[in-house]
Enzyme design. Structure first.
Site: not given
Ligand code: AQP
Length: 353
Positions: A213, A210, A129
């Site tokens: 969001k 992966k 990040k």
């Molecule tokens: N691609 C994925 N496959 C499986 N699990 C996933 N998680 C996120 N992406 C995947 C799981 O979703 C939960 C919530 O995620 P988060 O909001 O804490 O942030 P993150 O892990 O950083 O998810 P994102 O979607 O990638 O958000 P941004 O883009 O904002 O950083 C967690 O349990 C995560 O493991």
């Protein structure tokens, strides 16, 4: 703990009466995507009757990257509605907003003081990040300590997350163990619970990264939980695959796109790998695979989208549910925070010792 309570606890443990405590969180940092649902939310909802659950909308974590204030408020309520719509039941789980329970931010400060900065600089997600930002906030570096506090203030045994959060849960374990060593037994040391398939849903446009969001605005990257059926259909039909024509699970990176589609189908239908492969035995190629994956995704997400729209139509009720969750969370986190402060040598107001 008195001897009497210890005996009662041991009896309850032996009879299986005490339920394992679960904590997990999700950031209101964009449109919830299929990876969040399959890697985390679906499992939380499916298993909530077996455990004592705390699910937190981690708005303080979202602040580690730039946010528009009005948009963040909207995203926070929207995410709450999404969690309820996806099956989290306020009678079985405590669902709350992180900033409503001030013990999280206070706990973070106290844990900062026992966490070596080198532990944080090593975090993969921080490095990724930080590389994408012009100016990196202290909050982005400190994020895993806040997350450790989120978990250990509830003495959670289990932390159901996607694979990308494994390293942060490991860090929470290290911090809990270090604190226990310095100040005496205080925290339960938590464990990550990661689904074997679904733990890492990959981008449809690029199955080597992966699904996220933050990239969900990129055309064809993600299925968002609020996408209309024709949009879901289009995204899945555009998914990157390979030049072969074989529909089976594989760990060959060249075949990651097909593997990803089969994984999505498997988690949604709750079938074994053999059952999934047999479902596609008569398929005439990747066109058929994509069509059927799109069908099961649409079938699973349509009722969630409908419930979400109803909940967003009654914001007062939504806020009431979140207040109830915050009250329940404070009842657990506040006394734990007091214990931590006392062990570290802080004076608790109104207490002599
Ligand atoms: N691609 C994925 N496959 C499986 N699990 C996933 N998680 C996120 N992406 C995947 C799981 O979703 C939960 C919530 O995620 P988060 O909001 O804490 O942030 P993150 O892990 O950083 O998810 P994102 O979607 O990638 O958000 P941004 O883009 O904002 O950083 C967690 O349990 C995560 O493991």
């Amino acid at each position: 703990m008195t001897t009497e309570i210890k005996i009662q606890q041991a009896r309850a443990d032996m009879s299986g009466e005490t339920r394992r405590r679960v904590f997990s969180g999700i950031q209101p940092s964009g449109d919830v995507q299929l990876g969040n649902y399959l890697g985390a939310i679906k499992g939380w909802a499916d298993r909530q009757a077996e455990k004592e659950n705390f699910f937190c909308i981690v708005d303080l974590h979202a602040l580690t990257t730039p946010q528009d204030p009005d948009e963040l408020r909207h995203q926070t309520r929207s995410l709450a509605a999404m969690l309820f719509a996806a099956g989290l039941d306020p009678d079985k789980s405590t669902i709350f907003i992180q900033s409503h329970v001030t013990a999280h931010a206070e706990g973070c400060w106290l844990l900062n003081c026992v966490t070596p900065v080198g532990w944080l600089e090593r975090m993969t997600q921080f490095k990724e990040k930080a590389d994408n930002q012009e100016r990196v906030s202290t909050g982005l570096l400190d994020y895993p300590v806040l997350m450790a506090g989120d978990i250990i203030l509830y003495d959670a045994h289990e932390v159901p997350v996607g694979e990308d959060q494994r390293q942060h849960v490991e860090l929470a374990r290290d911090i809990a163990q270090r604190f226990n060593r310095i100040y005496g037994d205080t925290f339960v040391v938590p464990e990550a619970v990661i689904p074997e398939i679904g733990g890492r849903v990959m981008g449809l446009n690029d199955p080597s990264v992966k699904m996220s969001k933050s990239f969900s605005h990129i055309r064809g990257h993600a299925v968002r939980l609020l996408d209309e059926p024709d949009e879901i259909d289009r995204s899945i039909k555009r998914a990157v695959t390979d030049n072969e024509n074989e529909i089976r699970f594989s760990d060959d990176p060249e075949r990651a796109g097909v593997n990803n589609l089969l994984g999505i189908y498997k988690v949604i239908t709750d079938k074994t790998e053999a059952e999934v492969e047999s479902d596609f035995a008569d398929a005439r190629g990747y066109g058929d695979l994509k069509k059927r994956v799109a069908e099961v995704v649409i079938e699973a997400l349509t009722p969630i989208r409908e419930r979400y729209n109803r909940l967003m139509g009654d914001v007062e009720e939504l806020d009431r549910l979140l207040e109830r969750g915050a009250d329940q969370a404070r009842a657990v986190a506040d006394p734990k925070l007091d214990e931590v402060k006392h062990r570290m040598g802080l004076i608790l107001p109104g207490r002599k010792g």
